[in-house]
Design an enzyme around this catalytic site. Structure first.
Site, mmCIF file in Angstrom:
data_model
loop_
_atom_site.group_PDB
_atom_site.id
_atom_site.type_symbol
_atom_site.label_atom_id
_atom_site.label_comp_id
_atom_site.label_asym_id
_atom_site.label_seq_id
_atom_site.Cartn_x
_atom_site.Cartn_y
_atom_site.Cartn_z
ATOM 1 N N HIS A 208 11.896 2.609 1.597
ATOM 2 C CA HIS A 208 11.932 3.506 0.435
ATOM 3 C C HIS A 208 13.126 3.239 -0.461
ATOM 4 C CE1 HIS A 208 8.651 5.385 2.569
ATOM 5 N NE2 HIS A 208 8.250 5.643 1.344
ATOM 6 N N GLU A 450 -3.598 5.381 4.677
ATOM 7 C CA GLU A 450 -2.417 4.585 4.997
ATOM 8 C C GLU A 450 -2.184 4.476 6.501
ATOM 9 O OE1 GLU A 450 1.087 6.208 3.174
ATOM 10 O OE2 GLU A 450 0.494 8.273 3.535
ATOM 11 N N ASP A 474 2.406 1.663 4.137
ATOM 12 C CA ASP A 474 2.274 2.174 5.502
ATOM 13 C C ASP A 474 1.090 1.546 6.224
ATOM 14 O OD1 ASP A 474 4.412 3.930 6.063
ATOM 15 O OD2 ASP A 474 3.614 5.322 4.581
ATOM 16 N N CYS A 521 -1.863 2.496 -4.278
ATOM 17 C CA CYS A 521 -0.581 2.942 -4.840
ATOM 18 C C CYS A 521 0.603 2.387 -4.052
ATOM 19 C CB CYS A 521 -0.515 4.461 -4.915
ATOM 20 S SG CYS A 521 -0.548 5.252 -3.298
HETATM 21 C C1 PEP Z 1 2.398 3.667 0.931
HETATM 22 O O1 PEP Z 1 2.604 3.898 2.118
HETATM 23 O O2 PEP Z 1 1.868 2.610 0.515
HETATM 24 C C2 PEP Z 1 2.793 4.643 -0.094
HETATM 25 C C3 PEP Z 1 2.460 4.497 -1.342
HETATM 26 O O3 PEP Z 1 3.552 5.693 0.306
HETATM 27 P P1 PEP Z 1 5.107 5.567 0.663
HETATM 28 O O4 PEP Z 1 5.554 4.187 0.253
HETATM 29 O O5 PEP Z 1 5.824 6.624 -0.096
HETATM 30 O O6 PEP Z 1 5.138 5.781 2.126
HETATM 31 MG MG MG Z 2 3.094 5.904 2.723
#
Ligand code: PEP
Ligand code: MG
Length: 583
Positions: A208, A450, A474, A521
């Site tokens: 993140h 995910e 994920d 996403c």
């Molecule tokens: C993902 O897991 O691809 C996602 C968009 O969520 P995050 O990166 O916030 O876990």
């Molecule tokens: Mg995620």
């Protein structure tokens, strides 16, 4: 002497500047810039904290039992001496007055500098005093943390804007942030600040911290192992975000070469900027939806600036992080969601409910101590375990929906009972608003795919949700059992793994058959080298950081999905998809 440090590329481009080390202390400290009129107050915070520790030591000396070992008295003398050491005081003063670092940052920066001097000492006794210095500094830090902020300081701290800094000759060169690690919340704090690039020792491509860095649209490298040990404060460094390399103390020839590359990159950006208003349509006439990922309502401006047609992922957890346990109430959340909705001028905004846990701790100071936090109480699991908090968030989102198109997105669902509980709580939040006579709006409800279990039980998801969004960050982590934030296994984090591609392809195809919109996403959506494959797999909706949208659009404009579909099928059946894509 010139040398280079290699890591993982996060955000492309070249940054050339002086290193600003965010020192890693055993105590987690805040790093921020103060305003110039806060210097005096910041220095007096330091003096007060130091004096408090001096008094503490003097009390200890005074109350020392008669039978205490003599070394203890000597040790206290050493600590008192170190506390009042000229070099420590003068150095800290320098960082506060010249660089406008906050007191804690100044203190840890000077500690880092002095520690290096101690490391270089020949004399064992003196070398060992480094540990004493660390202890003394930590005591001062603890007092700073406990002491109330001076009234003149304006919380929350904000880094000075570029123009303000350019007026000050201290900051007339770009600065590059070098850190062992930065939490996503810290990273967010640096968003919009002066830094031209950054590098950390730890982290993976989709950690993140890396994601927030990418949203800052500055060259960035993570997982560079010992970068923060090898670089010194103020060293000249080049961050090559394309190659994932930092060059320290570059020679004039290297500087000239990278200066050239940097200008080339700027020209390329200029060319891409012209695509802002071009519709994202492939050569064979397929219209593609390009949405933005945001972390804060203010990010909608960047989304509009590149022509995004909506927000595909608002990571709402960033509203909750780094607040030392004081979570935003319904009113505060409602205003934030409403600001994002209004910021998009009628275009849809997909608000994901809070996804904390794993590498997104709510509070840096309370790190997750579980053995496998990524497999623990994260995302929807956390929300369902905290129903009052979840209902508060749901009510705030439903109220914001009265001001525009809101899509509600639920992270990390895997079980039917989680789906059921979530939908019940959404119904309950609506009923609570009705009972209170509060205005709310209609929403579409979607689920993130995910977790492999979700991708393998799409039937359930298609039955209960209006749309799906593939969280590839994920999905890759959980399919391949690779911690996305761990640089030591980053080489195994393979977005082309046949299993990952299969789950993706099946989800996109199932959505198309069922008439349920599917988007991606995860970071994959913003990677232009993946665009053709995703189009070939049938994907028509991509959500990514605004900084990636134009580069992906360029790929779309050159693509012909009628040709990409059979090719994607071959890739899908291949044992080594990555090789096929490279060839
Ligand atoms: C993902 O897991 O691809 C996602 C968009 O969520 P995050 O990166 O916030 O876990
Ligand atoms: Mg995620």
């Amino acid at each position: 002497m010139t040398f280079s440090v290699h890591g993982i590329t996060v955000s492309r481009g070249i940054a050339i500047g002086r290193a600003v080390l965010v020192a890693s202390s055993r105590m987690d400290v805040a790093h921020y810039f103060i305003e110039s009129d806060q210097v005096e107050a910041e220095l007096s915070r330091l003096v007060q904290a130091r004096d408090a520790v001096v008094q503490e030591f003097q009390r200890l000396q005074h109350n020392m039992p008669r039978d205490a070992p003599p070394e203890l008295g000597a040790l206290l003398d050493v600590h008192l001496m170190l506390l009042q050491d000229e070099q420590l005081g003068a150095g800290v003063h320098h960082w506060v007055t010249e660089r406008l670092y906050n007191a804690e940052w100044a203190l840890t920066t000077q500690l880092e500098q002095l520690s290096r001097q101690f490391d270089d000492m020949q004399d064992d006794y003196l070398r060992e005093r480094k540990a004493d210095l660390e202890q003394v500094v930590e005591r001062v830090l603890r007092h700073l943390k406990g002491a109330a902020q001076p009234v003149t300081a304006t919380p929350p701290p904000r880094a000075p804007r570029q123009q303000e800094l350019l007026l000050d000759d201290t900051f007339d060169v770009p600065l590059v942030l070098v850190a062992h690690d930065l939490s996503p919340a810290d990273m967010l704090q640096f968003k919009g600040s002066v830094f031209a690039g950054f590098i950390t020792d730890v982290g993976g491509k989709t950690s993140h911290t890396a994601i927030v860095a990418r949203s800052m649209d500055i060259p960035a490298v993570v997982g560079a192992r010992s970068a923060s040990q090898l670089v010194r404060q103020d060293d000249w460094v080049i961050i090559d975000g394309d190659a994932g390399v930092m060059i320290v103390d570059p020679s004039p020839i290297i500087l000239a070469e990278y200066g050239f590359k940097q200008r080339q990159g700027e020209l390329e950006r200029g060319r891409l900027a012209r695509l802002k208003n071009t519709p994202a349509v492939t050569l064979d006439g397929q219209r593609i939806e390009l949405l933005a990922n945001i972390e804060q309502p203010a990010d909608t401006a960047a989304a509009l600036a590149v022509g995004a047609v909506g927000v595909g992922l608002f990571r709402s957890e960033f509203l909750f992080m780094g607040r030392a346990g004081k979570l935003p109430d319904e009113g505060e959340q409602y205003h934030a969601y409403r600001a994002a909705v209004e910021g998009m001028h009628g275009m849809p905004v997909t608000i994901r409910t809070i996804d904390v846990g794993a590498d997104k701790p709510l509070d840096d100071r309370r790190a997750d101590t579980h053995l496998n936090p990524a497999l623990g109480l994260r995302a929807i699991r956390w929300s369902l375990a905290e129903p009052a908090m979840f209902l508060t968030q749901l009510r705030a989102i439903l109220r914001a929906a009265a001001h525009g198109q809101v899509h509600l997105l639920i992270p990390m669902l895997a079980h039917m009972r989680e789906i059921r509980q979530t939908l019940e709580l959404i119904g309950k939040a609506r009923a609570q608003l009705d009972a209170a006579g509060q205005v709310h709006g209609p929403i579409k409800i979607g689920a993130m795919i995910e977790v492999p279990a979700a991708a393998l039980s799409l039937r359930l998801f298609l039955k209960h949700f209006d749309f799906l969004s593939l969280g590839t960050n994920d999905l890759i982590q959980y399919t391949l059992a690779i911690d996305r934030a761990d640089e030591s296994v980053a080489h195994l984090y393979d977005q082309f793994h046949p299993a990952v591609l299969r789950l993706l392809a099946d989800t996109v195809a199932a959505g198309a058959r069922h008439g349920t919109p599917v988007s991606v996403c995860g970071e994959m959506a913003g990677d232009p080298t993946m665009t053709r494959l995703l189009l070939g797999l049938g994907l028509r909706s991509f959500s990514m950081h605004p900084s990636q949208i134009l580069a992906v659009k360029q790929e779309i404009l050159r693509a012909d999905t009628s040709k990409l579909a059979p090719w994607a099928h071959i890739v899908l059946e291949s044992d080594e998809p990555a090789e096929l894509l490279a060839g």
